[in-house]
Design a protein around this motif. Structure first.
Motif, PDB file in Angstrom:
ATOM      1  N   ALA A 157       5.120  -8.693  57.026  1.00 43.26           N
ATOM      2  CA  ALA A 157       4.081  -9.226  57.259  1.00 43.26           C
ATOM      3  C   ALA A 157       3.003  -8.191  57.915  1.00 43.26           C
ATOM      4  CB  ALA A 157       3.866 -10.479  58.021  1.00 43.26           C
ATOM      5  N   GLN A 158       3.274  -7.557  58.756  1.00 46.98           N
ATOM      6  CA  GLN A 158       2.361  -6.598  59.468  1.00 46.98           C
ATOM      7  C   GLN A 158       2.342  -5.293  58.354  1.00 46.98           C
ATOM      8  OE1 GLN A 158       3.933  -4.179  62.920  1.00 46.98           O
ATOM      9  NE2 GLN A 158       2.078  -4.962  64.114  1.00 46.98           N
ATOM     10  N   SER A 159       3.281  -4.794  57.589  1.00 51.35           N
ATOM     11  CA  SER A 159       3.003  -3.878  56.641  1.00 51.35           C
ATOM     12  C   SER A 159       2.236  -4.329  55.672  1.00 51.35           C
ATOM     13  CB  SER A 159       4.486  -3.582  56.050  1.00 51.35           C
ATOM     14  OG  SER A 159       4.407  -2.545  55.225  1.00 51.35           O
ATOM     15  N   ASN A 160       2.203  -5.379  55.449  1.00 53.29           N
ATOM     16  CA  ASN A 160       1.251  -6.223  54.265  1.00 53.29           C
ATOM     17  C   ASN A 160      -0.172  -6.284  54.777  1.00 53.29           C
ATOM     18  OD1 ASN A 160       3.543  -6.640  52.560  1.00 53.29           O
ATOM     19  ND2 ASN A 160       3.659  -8.643  53.105  1.00 53.29           N
ATOM     20  N   ILE A 161      -0.165  -6.512  56.018  1.00 53.97           N
ATOM     21  CA  ILE A 161      -1.597  -6.494  56.439  1.00 53.97           C
ATOM     22  C   ILE A 161      -2.131  -5.125  56.601  1.00 53.97           C
ATOM     23  CG2 ILE A 161      -2.855  -7.090  58.808  1.00 53.97           C
ATOM     24  CD1 ILE A 161      -0.981  -9.099  59.265  1.00 53.97           C
ATOM     25  N   MET A 162      -1.340  -4.138  56.701  1.00 53.90           N
ATOM     26  CA  MET A 162      -1.806  -2.640  56.812  1.00 53.90           C
ATOM     27  C   MET A 162      -2.212  -2.374  55.505  1.00 53.90           C
ATOM     28  SD  MET A 162      -2.003  -1.863  59.934  1.00 53.90           S
ATOM     29  CE  MET A 162      -0.951  -2.151  61.541  1.00 53.90           C
ATOM     30  N   ASP A 163      -1.392  -2.635  54.471  1.00 57.22           N
ATOM     31  CA  ASP A 163      -1.589  -2.338  53.182  1.00 57.22           C
ATOM     32  C   ASP A 163      -3.108  -3.002  52.570  1.00 57.22           C
ATOM     33  OD1 ASP A 163       0.583  -0.773  53.179  1.00 57.22           O
ATOM     34  OD2 ASP A 163       1.798  -2.294  51.944  1.00 57.22           O
ATOM     35  N   LEU A 164      -3.143  -4.306  52.935  1.00 58.04           N
ATOM     36  CA  LEU A 164      -4.302  -5.022  52.744  1.00 58.04           C
ATOM     37  C   LEU A 164      -5.709  -4.369  53.103  1.00 58.04           C
ATOM     38  CD1 LEU A 164      -2.879  -8.627  52.529  1.00 58.04           C
ATOM     39  CD2 LEU A 164      -3.796  -7.289  50.550  1.00 58.04           C
TER      40      LEU A 164
END
Length: 438
Positions: free
Chosen positions: A132-139
């Motif tokens: 989830a944190q990686s997705n947030i960084m990507d977004l």
């Protein structure tokens, strides 16, 4: 000679100035923005954290070495069959070792391979949280690119607008200078009073003040644009662009609202924040459960020297279980806190949905408003130009007072400025609406 050199310098500066279009400015900003570079590094950190979370489920190999001291020396063992005191350890030569002379310490050295079997959901929760944190960084990286693009459009269009305003002000200044010269001749001939001349001079000073202000605005915006595009050491000439008519006709507001609420960056970031909080809750709950690990170790123990610890080495293996059964409710409190954080993120997700609806509705309304305002300002400009042309002829014929002429000239000048602003605001409002759908 100095004047000639000055002209040559201006010509060389203009010759080496870089022509920059809006699309080129956007591309350069995306490639050189420090904010995007920071977001890119944060995205890399997110990927590394996710990889690290997966590796917690894999076996680990560790070396363990220690030296310890004991309270007593090693005690002798008594033989039950003879009832005599026997020495338990025998040396390599076959003679008994006297344990009474052994020291109160020893060395241990071993290699341990450990494989998690059950961690109460800590590993799975860690992986989900890292994902989830990686997705947030990507977004967030994509969102930063979106914002940099919008900021570049704002800066670029502001410069074009201020340059048009400057052109209108300089044209006005020239017109007033012509009238001022005519009025001075008329004043010498006593055809007008000095008050008329003073009114024109006041208008000229006002225009000159506005010119200084607009030049400062151009300089500031140009500096910001150069920083964003990475062209600090270059002279830039911005290429003008045309703003299309009827941009709102291509908007399907109801469809865009569904898109914004389900797949826009703001919506996806809010949903991933919920997933991260959910994973944190899982990890907090796992702290109250037992931990089970399978292990294999190879090593030995020696009293004399660390170098001899592998002379009596052996393989060992098994399963270890650890469970913190009582900690005054600290683990339960951690879980409750994580559960409250999860509820907060769910509320934030609902708030994000409301904000998306409000922001998109506001942005759409602004596009419609500025579209109509642009049309109105164009009509006002056309009317002001026609009125000024008529008033100029009437003033030359002596049929219009100086004050009325100055009012007409000021109205034309303001109409140009208002139209330039309406056109720029219209473009930026449309781009801001589009950015809410990304």
């Amino acid at each position: 000679m100095k004047k000639v050199l000055g002209i040559l310098f201006l010509m060389s500066t203009a010759a080496f100035a870089r022509n920059l279009t809006l699309d080129e400015a956007i591309e350069l900003s995306l490639n050189n923005s420090k904010k995007i570079q920071i977001s890119s590094k944060n995205m890399k950190i997110g990927e590394l954290n996710l990889a690290r979370a997966f590796k917690t489920a894999l076996p680990s190999v560790a070396y363990e070495g220690s030296y310890s001291r004991f309270e007593h020396t090693k005690r002798d063992m008594y033989g039950r069959e003879t009832g005599v005191n026997k020495i338990s350890n025998i040396s390599d030569s076959g003679k008994y070792k006297n344990n009474a002379h052994e020291g109160k310490g020893g060395y241990s050295s071993q290699i341990v391979i450990s494989q998690p079997i059950f961690q109460g959901g800590a590993i799975l929760g860690g992986i989900k949280g890292a994902k989830a944190q990686s997705n947030i960084m990507d977004l967030s990286y994509i969102a930063e690119k979106r914002d940099v693009r919008l900021d570049t459009i704002q800066m670029y269009s502001n410069i074009i607008r201020y340059q048009k305003d400057l052109e209108a002000l300089e044209t006005s200044k020239k017109e007033l200078e012509i009238r001022h010269k005519e009025q001075k001749n008329k004043l010498d001939l006593k055809l007008i009073i000095k008050a008329d001349l003073l009114k024109t001079e006041v208008s000229m000073l006002e225009v000159e003040s506005n010119i200084v202000q607009v030049k400062n605005l151009i300089e500031v915006e140009m500096k910001k644009l150069k920083i964003e595009t990475g062209l600090l050491d270059e002279e830039l000439t911005l290429t003008d662009f045309s703003v299309p008519e009827g941009l709102s006709e291509g908007i399907d507001f109801d469809k865009d609202m569904v898109t914004a609420k389900t797949s826009s960056l703001d919506a996806l970031i809010a949903k991933n924040n919920v997933e991260y909080a959910k994973a944190e809750k899982m990890v907090a709950f796992s702290d109250n459960l037992p931990k089970v690990n399978a292990f294999v170790q190879y090593g030995g123990y020696e009293r004399d020297s660390m170098d001899d610890t592998f002379h009596n080495e052996e393989w060992r293996g098994g399963v270890s279980v650890s469970w913190e059964m009582f900690n005054f409710g600290s683990g339960i409190d951690s879980y409750r806190a994580a559960n409250e954080s999860y509820k907060i993120e769910k509320l934030n997700d609902s708030i994000a949905q409301d904000n998306i609806e409000i922001n998109l509705t506001t942005a759409y309304s602004e596009v419609i408003r500025l579209e109509k305002l642009r049309i109105a300002m164009r009509s006002s400009l056309e009317a002001s130009q026609e009125n000024y042309a008529i008033d100029t002829e009437r003033y030359k014929a002596g049929l219009l007072s100086t004050q009325d002429y100055l009012n007409s000239e000021a109205q034309l000048r303001q109409s140009k400025v208002d139209y330039n602003k309406a056109e720029t605001d219209y473009l930026v409002a449309f781009e801001r609406y589009r950015s809410l759908l990304i």
